[in-house]
Design a protein around this motif. Structure first.
Motif, mmCIF file in Angstrom:
data_model
loop_
_atom_site.group_PDB
_atom_site.id
_atom_site.type_symbol
_atom_site.label_atom_id
_atom_site.label_comp_id
_atom_site.label_asym_id
_atom_site.label_seq_id
_atom_site.Cartn_x
_atom_site.Cartn_y
_atom_site.Cartn_z
ATOM 1 N N ILE A 24 0.850 -1.197 0.000
ATOM 2 C CA ILE A 24 0.000 0.000 0.000
ATOM 3 C C ILE A 24 0.887 1.250 0.000
ATOM 4 C CG2 ILE A 24 -1.604 1.379 1.413
ATOM 5 C CD1 ILE A 24 -2.916 -1.322 2.255
ATOM 6 N N CYS A 25 1.915 1.227 0.847
ATOM 7 C CA CYS A 25 2.816 2.391 0.916
ATOM 8 C C CYS A 25 3.573 2.580 -0.390
ATOM 9 C CB CYS A 25 3.788 2.249 2.083
ATOM 10 S SG CYS A 25 2.931 2.317 3.665
ATOM 11 N N ASN A 26 4.046 1.477 -0.985
ATOM 12 C CA ASN A 26 4.731 1.570 -2.285
ATOM 13 C C ASN A 26 3.804 2.180 -3.325
ATOM 14 O OD1 ASN A 26 6.895 0.303 -1.175
ATOM 15 N ND2 ASN A 26 6.452 -1.723 -2.048
ATOM 16 N N TYR A 27 2.562 1.694 -3.318
ATOM 17 C CA TYR A 27 1.573 2.145 -4.295
ATOM 18 C C TYR A 27 1.280 3.639 -4.146
ATOM 19 C CZ TYR A 27 -3.281 2.979 -5.767
ATOM 20 O OH TYR A 27 -4.427 3.522 -6.290
ATOM 21 N N LEU A 28 1.058 4.079 -2.897
ATOM 22 C CA LEU A 28 0.713 5.497 -2.687
ATOM 23 C C LEU A 28 1.886 6.395 -3.073
ATOM 24 C CD1 LEU A 28 -1.281 5.330 0.670
ATOM 25 C CD2 LEU A 28 -2.188 5.815 -1.607
ATOM 26 N N ASN A 29 3.077 5.900 -2.832
ATOM 27 C CA ASN A 29 4.267 6.657 -3.187
ATOM 28 C C ASN A 29 4.422 6.720 -4.712
ATOM 29 O OD1 ASN A 29 6.506 8.116 -2.781
ATOM 30 N ND2 ASN A 29 7.756 6.469 -1.937
ATOM 31 N N ARG A 30 4.215 5.570 -5.343
ATOM 32 C CA ARG A 30 4.377 5.437 -6.798
ATOM 33 C C ARG A 30 3.351 6.287 -7.544
ATOM 34 N NH1 ARG A 30 3.240 0.050 -7.042
ATOM 35 N NH2 ARG A 30 1.313 -0.002 -8.217
ATOM 36 N N ARG A 31 2.101 6.239 -7.126
ATOM 37 C CA ARG A 31 1.034 6.876 -7.901
ATOM 38 C C ARG A 31 0.711 8.291 -7.433
ATOM 39 N NH1 ARG A 31 -0.716 2.989 -11.903
ATOM 40 N NH2 ARG A 31 -2.815 3.874 -11.999
ATOM 41 N N PHE A 32 0.863 8.576 -6.142
ATOM 42 C CA PHE A 32 0.394 9.878 -5.643
ATOM 43 C C PHE A 32 1.446 10.651 -4.844
ATOM 44 C CE2 PHE A 32 -3.268 6.942 -5.912
ATOM 45 C CZ PHE A 32 -3.871 7.522 -7.017
ATOM 46 N N HIS A 33 2.661 10.093 -4.804
ATOM 47 C CA HIS A 33 3.787 10.797 -4.178
ATOM 48 C C HIS A 33 3.535 11.182 -2.721
ATOM 49 C CE1 HIS A 33 4.804 10.803 -8.334
ATOM 50 N NE2 HIS A 33 3.783 11.564 -8.621
ATOM 51 N N ILE A 34 2.925 10.265 -1.981
ATOM 52 C CA ILE A 34 2.824 10.492 -0.542
ATOM 53 C C ILE A 34 3.495 9.303 0.132
ATOM 54 C CG2 ILE A 34 0.907 12.077 -0.120
ATOM 55 C CD1 ILE A 34 -1.034 9.834 -0.270
ATOM 56 N N SER A 35 4.223 9.585 1.219
ATOM 57 C CA SER A 35 4.914 8.447 1.823
ATOM 58 C C SER A 35 4.473 8.214 3.259
ATOM 59 C CB SER A 35 6.428 8.608 1.715
ATOM 60 O OG SER A 35 6.822 9.729 2.422
ATOM 61 N N TYR A 36 4.260 6.948 3.533
ATOM 62 C CA TYR A 36 3.852 6.504 4.862
ATOM 63 C C TYR A 36 4.722 5.330 5.266
ATOM 64 C CZ TYR A 36 -0.367 9.345 4.341
ATOM 65 O OH TYR A 36 -1.236 10.386 4.193
ATOM 66 N N ASN A 37 4.871 5.157 6.564
ATOM 67 C CA ASN A 37 5.633 4.036 7.087
ATOM 68 C C ASN A 37 4.685 2.850 7.311
ATOM 69 O OD1 ASN A 37 7.108 2.219 8.556
ATOM 70 N ND2 ASN A 37 8.103 3.788 9.826
ATOM 71 N N PRO A 38 4.942 1.725 6.624
ATOM 72 C CA PRO A 38 4.016 0.584 6.756
ATOM 73 C C PRO A 38 3.929 0.065 8.188
ATOM 74 C CG PRO A 38 5.999 -0.021 5.496
ATOM 75 C CD PRO A 38 6.037 1.463 5.688
ATOM 76 N N LYS A 39 4.938 0.325 8.992
ATOM 77 C CA LYS A 39 4.946 -0.204 10.357
ATOM 78 C C LYS A 39 3.863 0.411 11.232
ATOM 79 C CE LYS A 39 9.681 -1.747 11.074
ATOM 80 N NZ LYS A 39 10.717 -0.868 10.532
ATOM 81 N N ASN A 40 3.703 1.734 11.143
ATOM 82 C CA ASN A 40 2.800 2.365 12.111
ATOM 83 C C ASN A 40 1.949 3.495 11.537
ATOM 84 O OD1 ASN A 40 4.870 4.110 11.671
ATOM 85 N ND2 ASN A 40 5.578 4.213 13.790
#
Lengths: 387, 160
Positions: A77-93
């Motif tokens: 999910i994090c890879n996808y959001l970064n790839r498509r919409f340039h937002i980054s989140y930490n999958p851990k928390n």
């Protein structure tokens, strides 16, 4: 005899039934209705995604996952959001996998809203936000968006609605039912109003993959917005996975840690098989999204052109799979128009006021149907308005 | 001329789309769409428009067979000459040159198995350069041209 009205919560009893439900009840089990009412893709879930689910069941991997969802899925999910919409989140928390986008909306509201807090909701909008706010004893504050603004939320309208009690802003774009979108520039205006406030944004981006001619912008990608944004999305619309009931929310860890508690006690975890299928969707589903979006776009152009050709004023919807034409010129309310269209021509569309009082005069038409189906509905509509 | 794949794919999938509908969906003028169709027809890119019929839902008797042919290629002509002789028979529905353990795949349709057997024995097998034949009768068609044959699909989406 029990007096149920005394047993049941006053808050729940005070919630009005959904307007869309009221119209669907009218439809009941009528036969041969040409319906343009449905809010879900007509495509089946792509087969490779279904196969991933089937294989998971065959292997008997049917236990709970961790509360927040499988780590593998959260990472994708994090890879996808970064790839498509340039937002980054930490999958851990910073990610919680939920039972549809709907649960994510509920978690966000319940974690943030206290009794008396105001939540600003632009309308017309999907029917769930207001009632969920009311269940949290918050106060929904509706902003009417207008056709002349392309049903966008304007910074002026937002500024006027903010009070010291405002806790949250719901941003439901691309929008159901209007098909309106907010591009980067529009969002920049909203961000400008919010900077320096403590207002949290609940950005419902379930239709983010269905924009036509340009890519969706996530408000969390704008300066100073990430910290205050709960980004909600899911698999239903983009991957035609409605029945799998799988969505997610992403937010700063300080917010997710609280939402996690509600999710943990109320839900435990999202369905395991759906999570496995979603991993496949995120890894290998980009082409499916493109194929379906291209088809929706062709239908969108066809339906808008068809409505305009018969003289109906139809705003250029650029997202989701709905158009929201103005039908107020025919001397009927939305309810009357839709009821008579159903009775006289067997065509079902949803009255616009089901999505808020300001939807009066409009109707929601879904184009998650084949061109042939849309063509026969348009033909009947034309006879209706000319008859 | 640059080929418009999106346009051709749309028509391949549904040949009943009208020029009006195609024009709107592809942001083109109706006249341009009509010209494009005519040009593709003239150039033989578009070869025809047919209907998919599930004959199993009717009382028409018919049988389809796949015949694998091993063929000795001819000097300079390869398999083309033999292929031409075969595809000229109206019984032949499709014909493909294949890689692998045989050379030509022939799909033929007849009224009865006997009729198909007769065609293979009398027409195909004795033909010059045909080395061997292997006939497989089709028992049931599940999917053809991307369309599933069987019960009609119904829209199962509920009112929610």
């Amino acid at each position: 005899m029990l007096d149920y009205s005394k047993i049941l919560s006053g808050t729940v009893q005070g919630i009005k039934p959904s307007g869309i439900r009221k119209f669907f009840d009218l439809l009941g089990d009528r036969k041969d209705v040409i319906s343009l009412t449905v809010g879900e893709p007509d495509f089946p879930t792509p087969y490779h995604i279904r196969e991933a689910g089937i294989e998971n069941l065959e292997r008997g991997k049917t236990h709970y996952t961790s509360n927040n969802g499988m780590m593998e899925l959260r990472t994708e999910i994090c890879n996808y959001l970064n790839r498509r919409f340039h937002i980054s989140y930490n999958p851990k928390n910073e990610v919680i996998v939920t039972v549809g986008g709907s649960e994510a909306i509920d978690l966000a509201v319940r974690a943030v809203v206290e009794p008396g807090d105001e939540v600003i909701i632009p309308q017309p909008a999907f029917v769930c936000y207001g009632p969920i706010v009311e269940l949290a004893h918050g106060v929904p504050v509706y902003i009417e968006t207008k056709a002349e603004d392309k049903f966008k939320l304007t910074p002026e309208a937002l500024r006027a609605a903010i009070t010291p009690k405002t806790k949250m802003l719901v941003l439901p774009f691309p929008n159901n039912p209007t098909g309106a979108v907010m591009d980067r520039e529009d969002l920049e205006g909203i961000a400008e109003v919010l900077r320096g406030t403590n207002i949290v944004i609940l950005s419902d981006e379930i239709y983010a993959e269905l924009t036509y001619g340009f890519r969706h912008t996530s408000i969390a990608s704008l300066d100073g917005m990430w910290e205050r944004t709960i980004t909600v999305s899911g698999f239903s619309k983009a991957y035609a996975m409605t029945g799998w009931r799988l969505g997610y929310l992403c937010a700063p860890a300080e917010l997710t840690v609280q939402m996690h508690k509600i999710h943990q006690y109320a839900i435990m975890c999202a369905p395991t098989t759906s999570q496995v299928a979603a991993i496949e969707a995120l890894r290998h589903g980009d082409e499916d999204i493109a194929m379906m979006a291209a088809e929706y776009n062709r239908r969108r152009k066809y339906i808008i052109s068809g409505l305009r050709r018969m003289g109906i004023d139809c705003f250029e919807a650029e997202g989701a799979f709905y158009v929201f034409p103005y039908i107020g010129a025919y001397g009927m309310t939305s309810d009357e128009f839709c009821q008579r269209l159903l009775d006289e021509r067997n065509v079902a569309i949803v009255p616009g006021n089901a999505f808020g009082a300001c939807g009066e005069g409009y109707a929601r038409i879904s184009y998650a149907y084949s061109v042939e189906h849309i063509a026969s509905a348009l033909e009947q509509m034309e006879r209706f308005i000319k008859g | 001329m640059e080929h418009n794949t999106e346009f051709l794919k749309l028509l391949e999938n549904d040949s009943r789309l009208t020029a009006d509908q195609l024009a709107v969906m592809l942001d083109k003028e109706v006249g341009d769409i009509k010209k494009m169709i005519t040009k593709y027809e003239k150039d033989g890119v578009i070869l025809g428009y047919k209907t998919l019929v599930d004959w199993d839902k009717t009382d028409r008797e018919y049988v389809t067979a796949l015949i694998e042919l091993k063929v000795a290629p001819q000097r300079d002509r390869g398999f083309d000459k033999v292929a031409e002789k075969i595809y000229n028979y109206p019984e032949v529905q499709s014909l493909y040159l294949m890689s692998g353990s045989f050379d030509l795949a022939v799909f033929i349709e007849g009224r009865t198995m006997k009729e198909v057997a007769y065609f293979v024995a009398q027409k195909l097998a004795p033909m010059e350069y045909i080395v061997s034949t292997s006939t497989h009768f089709v028992l049931r068609k599940y999917k053809d041209k991307g369309v599933v044959y069987g019960p009609c699909e119904v829209d199962e989406r509920g009112l929610i």
